[in-house]
Design an enzyme around this catalytic site. Structure first.
Site, PDB file in Angstrom:
ATOM      1  N   GLY A  60      -6.749   0.103  -9.318  1.00  0.00           N
ATOM      2  CA  GLY A  60      -7.872   0.348 -10.229  1.00  0.00           C
ATOM      3  C   GLY A  60      -7.404   0.816 -11.587  1.00  0.00           C
ATOM      4  O   GLY A  60      -6.240   0.619 -11.965  1.00  0.00           O
ATOM      5  N   LEU A  62      -8.282  -0.497 -14.401  1.00  0.00           N
ATOM      6  CA  LEU A  62      -7.784  -1.808 -14.816  1.00  0.00           C
ATOM      7  C   LEU A  62      -7.623  -1.910 -16.332  1.00  0.00           C
ATOM      8  O   LEU A  62      -8.409  -1.357 -17.094  1.00  0.00           O
ATOM      9  CB  LEU A  62      -8.743  -2.901 -14.328  1.00  0.00           C
ATOM     10  CG  LEU A  62      -8.978  -2.937 -12.816  1.00  0.00           C
ATOM     11  CD1 LEU A  62      -9.904  -4.095 -12.460  1.00  0.00           C
ATOM     12  CD2 LEU A  62      -7.668  -3.044 -12.040  1.00  0.00           C
ATOM     13  N   HIS A  63      -6.584  -2.644 -16.724  1.00  0.00           N
ATOM     14  CA  HIS A  63      -6.350  -2.933 -18.151  1.00  0.00           C
ATOM     15  C   HIS A  63      -5.994  -4.409 -18.270  1.00  0.00           C
ATOM     16  O   HIS A  63      -6.009  -5.147 -17.269  1.00  0.00           O
ATOM     17  CB  HIS A  63      -5.254  -2.011 -18.703  1.00  0.00           C
ATOM     18  CG  HIS A  63      -4.010  -1.988 -17.878  1.00  0.00           C
ATOM     19  ND1 HIS A  63      -3.197  -3.092 -17.733  1.00  0.00           N
ATOM     20  CD2 HIS A  63      -3.453  -1.010 -17.116  1.00  0.00           C
ATOM     21  CE1 HIS A  63      -2.186  -2.793 -16.943  1.00  0.00           C
ATOM     22  NE2 HIS A  63      -2.320  -1.536 -16.530  1.00  0.00           N
ATOM     23  N   HIS A  66      -3.661  -6.041 -15.684  1.00  0.00           N
ATOM     24  CA  HIS A  66      -4.278  -6.463 -14.414  1.00  0.00           C
ATOM     25  C   HIS A  66      -5.081  -7.756 -14.614  1.00  0.00           C
ATOM     26  O   HIS A  66      -5.038  -8.658 -13.779  1.00  0.00           O
ATOM     27  CB  HIS A  66      -5.253  -5.395 -13.898  1.00  0.00           C
ATOM     28  CG  HIS A  66      -4.607  -4.085 -13.558  1.00  0.00           C
ATOM     29  ND1 HIS A  66      -4.808  -2.940 -14.298  1.00  0.00           N
ATOM     30  CD2 HIS A  66      -3.768  -3.740 -12.549  1.00  0.00           C
ATOM     31  CE1 HIS A  66      -4.137  -1.944 -13.757  1.00  0.00           C
ATOM     32  NE2 HIS A  66      -3.491  -2.392 -12.699  1.00  0.00           N
ATOM     33  N   GLN A  90       2.153   6.207  -1.453  1.00  0.00           N
ATOM     34  CA  GLN A  90       3.187   5.899  -2.449  1.00  0.00           C
ATOM     35  C   GLN A  90       3.317   6.985  -3.516  1.00  0.00           C
ATOM     36  O   GLN A  90       4.059   6.820  -4.476  1.00  0.00           O
ATOM     37  CB  GLN A  90       2.952   4.524  -3.074  1.00  0.00           C
ATOM     38  CG  GLN A  90       1.739   4.394  -3.986  1.00  0.00           C
ATOM     39  CD  GLN A  90       1.488   2.943  -4.390  1.00  0.00           C
ATOM     40  OE1 GLN A  90       1.013   2.122  -3.605  1.00  0.00           O
ATOM     41  NE2 GLN A  90       1.804   2.606  -5.628  1.00  0.00           N
ATOM     42  N   GLY A 176       2.733  -7.702 -11.443  1.00  0.00           N
ATOM     43  CA  GLY A 176       3.166  -7.642 -12.838  1.00  0.00           C
ATOM     44  C   GLY A 176       4.659  -7.368 -12.945  1.00  0.00           C
ATOM     45  O   GLY A 176       5.219  -6.578 -12.172  1.00  0.00           O
ATOM     46  N   SER A 214      -0.274   0.211 -19.117  1.00  0.00           N
ATOM     47  CA  SER A 214      -0.144   0.931 -17.858  1.00  0.00           C
ATOM     48  C   SER A 214      -1.368   1.823 -17.704  1.00  0.00           C
ATOM     49  O   SER A 214      -1.864   2.373 -18.703  1.00  0.00           O
ATOM     50  CB  SER A 214       1.115   1.812 -17.899  1.00  0.00           C
ATOM     51  OG  SER A 214       1.052   2.819 -16.910  1.00  0.00           O
ATOM     52  N   SER A 215      -1.841   1.978 -16.479  1.00  0.00           N
ATOM     53  CA  SER A 215      -2.980   2.881 -16.265  1.00  0.00           C
ATOM     54  C   SER A 215      -2.600   4.301 -16.681  1.00  0.00           C
ATOM     55  O   SER A 215      -3.448   5.088 -17.092  1.00  0.00           O
ATOM     56  CB  SER A 215      -3.399   2.865 -14.795  1.00  0.00           C
ATOM     57  OG  SER A 215      -3.674   1.542 -14.405  1.00  0.00           O
TER      58      SER A 215
HETATM   59  O1  PAF Z   1       1.274  -1.872  -8.552  1.00  0.00           O
HETATM   60  C1  PAF Z   1       0.330  -1.240  -8.018  1.00  0.00           C
HETATM   61  O2  PAF Z   1      -0.731  -1.042  -8.600  1.00  0.00           O
HETATM   62  C2  PAF Z   1       0.519  -0.711  -6.602  1.00  0.00           C
HETATM   63  O3  PAF Z   1       1.815  -0.292  -6.386  1.00  0.00           O
HETATM   64  C3  PAF Z   1       0.077  -1.704  -5.519  1.00  0.00           C
HETATM   65  C4  PAF Z   1       0.917  -2.962  -5.539  1.00  0.00           C
HETATM   66  C5  PAF Z   1      -1.390  -2.084  -5.727  1.00  0.00           C
HETATM   67  C6  PAF Z   1       0.220  -1.066  -4.136  1.00  0.00           C
HETATM   68  O4  PAF Z   1      -0.554   0.081  -4.012  1.00  0.00           O
END
Ligand code: PAF
Length: 310
Positions: A60, A62-63, A66, A90, A176, A214-215
């Site tokens: 999410g 988003l920019h 994405h 993560q 990306g 980048s977000s």
């Molecule tokens: O690149 C990301 O936004 C994240 O690492 C991903 C690939 C959606 C996995 O959570």
């Protein structure tokens, strides 16, 4: 000149067919699917009607980066699914999970405008059954570059991406190039686990002044935003040297790092010249290279890179 370079120049959003044009009429309405069962049924429907399914996984906020993935998916496939899931596994214990930017309503509007048909937006409980102890780990690669600075990060990424691939079952998935190590690790995972999905990696999208989108750019105040340009500056300097014929990784990395010495408030995490597939350091770039940088501006960690093709 035998190298082809990409990424350091700004990528204009000029080639931007509207969803309406791609569909030759109205873009479909976005359907938000919250459960694995719903997503599986949608994917099955696409397969049964002989459509190729493209998938853009995101967290999410988003920019344009994405959205460039969504456009690439639209061009290459018949129907596109995206996901929004801020994946807790993560993030390290001292990282920005709680404050990670969230803009769900706006994201939905953007995805609908781009002609995305399905948005998979599960809860954490839906994705991770209670007591889950199973991981997908791409050994070796997951400890390099960002994996060295963010222990466990790539294990979380590969676990959630493999789960998403099993649930969405796409023909093609789009990532990306800005997250170059992530892209290399996912390519390796798909190869090693014989996953039936084709990975497409799309170029970095930049702000007009060169900052990679980048977000996490949303965390920067105006002064930090100015200082963050050192990442792009360091790669631009390296590209100039490559254009002049420099092939030594040591020389290129030392010039890249020198740019950071002139911006002492930015803390360099790494500036490395590596093999784009194995992420191992290399000595010269004649056979291609990934030149990758990560740095902290205040507490915000940003990454950027330059892919040198053979
Ligand atoms: O690149 C990301 O936004 C994240 O690492 C991903 C690939 C959606 C996995 O959570």
């Amino acid at each position: 000149m035998f190298f082809r370079f990409q990424n350091v120049g700004t990528v204009a959003s000029a080639v931007r067919p509207s969803a309406a044009r791609l569909y030759g009429g109205e873009a479909p309405r976005l359907k938000t699917l919250r459960t694995i069962t719903e997503m599986r049924a949608a994917s099955r429907e696409a397969r049964h009607s002989g459509k190729r399914l493209g998938f853009v996984p995101t967290m999410g906020a988003l920019h344009q980066g994405h959205l460039s993935l969504v456009r690439a998916a639209r061009q290459a496939t018949d129907v596109v699914a995206a996901s929004i899931f801020v994946n807790p596994t993560q993030f390290g214990p001292n990282e920005d999970l709680a404050k990670y930017p969230r803009s769900f309503e706006r994201d939905c509007e953007l995805l609908e405008k781009e002609g995305v048909e399905w948005l998979f937006a599960p809860s954490v409980e839906e994705m991770y059954p209670s007591g889950a102890v199973t991981w997908v780990l791409v050994e070796e690669l997951s400890n390099k570059l960002d994996g060295r600075s963010r222990p466990g990060h790539f294990r979380g990424v590969t676990t959630v991406v493999s789960k998403l691939f099993h649930i969405v079952a796409p023909d093609l998935a789009f990532f990306g190039q800005k997250d170059a190590a992530q892209a290399a690790i996912i390519r390796r995972m798909v190869l090693d686990l014989n996953l039936p999905v084709e990975i497409t990696v799309c170029p970095i999208v930049r702000e007009p002044d060169g900052l990679a989108m980048s977000s996490r750019n949303a965390y920067l105040d105006p002064e930090q935003r100015r200082r963050a340009l050192v990442l792009h500056r360091s790669l631009t300097r390296v590209q100039e040297l490559i254009d002049q014929g420099e092939v030594s990784a040591t020389v290129l990395a030392s010039h890249g790092r020198k740019e950071f010495a002139a911006e002492p408030s930015v803390r360099l995490d790494y500036f490395e010249v590596v093999n784009p597939d194995t992420l191992d350091p290399i000595e010269d770039i004649s056979n291609g290279a990934l030149i990758a940088v990560a740095a902290y501006i205040g507490s915000t960690r940003l990454i950027d890179n330059l892919l040198v093709k053979r």
